[in-house]
Design a protein around this motif. Structure first.
Motif, short mmCIF file in Angstrom:
data_model
loop_
_atom_site.label_atom_id
_atom_site.label_comp_id
_atom_site.label_asym_id
_atom_site.label_seq_id
_atom_site.Cartn_x
_atom_site.Cartn_y
_atom_site.Cartn_z
N PHE A 1 4.16 -0.92 8.54
CA PHE A 1 4.52 0.32 7.89
C PHE A 1 6.02 0.53 7.80
O PHE A 1 6.78 0.15 8.70
N GLY A 2 6.42 1.19 6.71
CA GLY A 2 7.79 1.65 6.60
C GLY A 2 7.98 2.92 7.41
O GLY A 2 7.03 3.44 8.00
N PRO A 3 9.20 3.46 7.43
CA PRO A 3 9.50 4.63 8.25
C PRO A 3 9.02 5.95 7.67
O PRO A 3 9.04 6.97 8.34
N PHE B 1 3.86 7.01 3.33
CA PHE B 1 4.14 5.73 3.96
C PHE B 1 3.80 4.58 3.03
O PHE B 1 2.76 4.58 2.37
N TYR C 1 0.85 -1.20 0.00
CA TYR C 1 0.00 0.00 0.00
C TYR C 1 0.88 1.25 0.00
O TYR C 1 1.98 1.24 0.55
N TYR D 1 0.34 5.30 1.27
CA TYR D 1 -0.49 6.30 1.92
C TYR D 1 0.24 7.64 1.93
O TYR D 1 1.46 7.69 1.88
N LEU E 1 3.96 13.52 4.05
CA LEU E 1 4.73 12.36 4.52
C LEU E 1 4.11 11.13 3.89
O LEU E 1 2.89 10.93 4.00
N GLN F 1 0.29 11.13 4.51
CA GLN F 1 -0.16 11.66 5.78
C GLN F 1 -0.02 13.17 5.77
O GLN F 1 1.05 13.71 5.47
#
Lengths: 115, 113
Positions: free
Chosen positions: A106-108, A90, A33, A35, A88, A37
């Motif tokens: 989730f990645g960083p 993700f 996925y 996303y 941001l 933010q």
């Protein structure tokens, strides 16, 4: 080593430039996925992929494209970046199993600034 | 359509005090519910989840949440917070087996000494 990695971690670009954000995972998950933010808006889904041949638009796909090069890699492209794509970003992965249904990892994050 | 509402954008609290972060959802079908935490400059990590069974769910770091179907709520609680709990907390819902998460707008928990 992190299970979900994103590169770059930070990026500054100019309006109109093409930019690619990359995501790699070592979890062996089929589902990935992207996303974004934004403050006060939480996370919104851009695109998702349930396997290498399956790509789906999310809530806010306009202005973005994706490529699932392999099970472990899912990249997000901004063909012509604009300032309101400053956010941001993700990447996340998941695997639908009876023991761990629906959990996403989730990645960083990649912090993108479009000038 | 499903949606998630986190009623408080910020929750300030003193260390060792109890805290409740509120989450309400709307859905006409059965849902799975999650709380994720995002520490400063990090990605999201799962705190706890409700899939089925007991409505009281215990997660990591002493957090727990209770699923209340009649009130369509999934509030997160901790009896005594620590400075290290300062973070942003996101409630999320997925529907059936769609494997897509819908996130709330987040609640920033700030713990003061």
């Amino acid at each position: 080593d992190a299970d979900v990695t994103q590169t770059p971690r930070n990026r500054i670009t100019k309006t109109g430039k093409r930019i690619m954000l990359e995501c790699s995972q070592t979890k062996g998950h089929d589902r990935m996925y992207w996303y974004r933010q934004d403050p006060g808006l939480g996370l919104r889904l851009i695109y998702y992929s349930f396997d290498v041949k399956d790509i789906n638009k999310g809530e806010i796909s306009d202005g973005y494209s994706v490529s699932r090069q392999a099970q472990a890699k899912f990249s997000l492209s901004l063909e012509s970046a604009i300032p309101n794509q400053t956010a941001l970003y993700f990447c996340a992965t998941s695997e639908l199993t009876s023991g761990d249904q629906e959990t996403q990892y989730f990645g960083p994050g990649t912090r993108l600034l479009v000038l | 359509a499903q949606s998630v509402t986190q009623l408080d954008s910020q929750v300030p609290v003193f260390e060792e005090a109890p805290v409740e972060l509120r989450c309400n959802y709307s859905s006409s079908v059965s849902v799975y519910l999650f709380w994720y935490v995002q520490y400063p400059n990090q990605g999201l990590q799962l705190l706890l989840k409700y899939l089925s069974g007991s409505t009281l769910v215990k997660g990591i770091n002493g957090f727990e949440a209770e699923f209340n179907k009649s009130q369509t709520s999934f509030h997160l609680r901790k009896p005594s917070v620590h400075i290290s709990d300062t973070a942003e907390y996101f409630c999320a819902v997925s529907v059936g087996n769609t494997d897509k998460l819908i996130f709330g707008t987040g609640t920033r928990l700030q713990v003061f000494p």
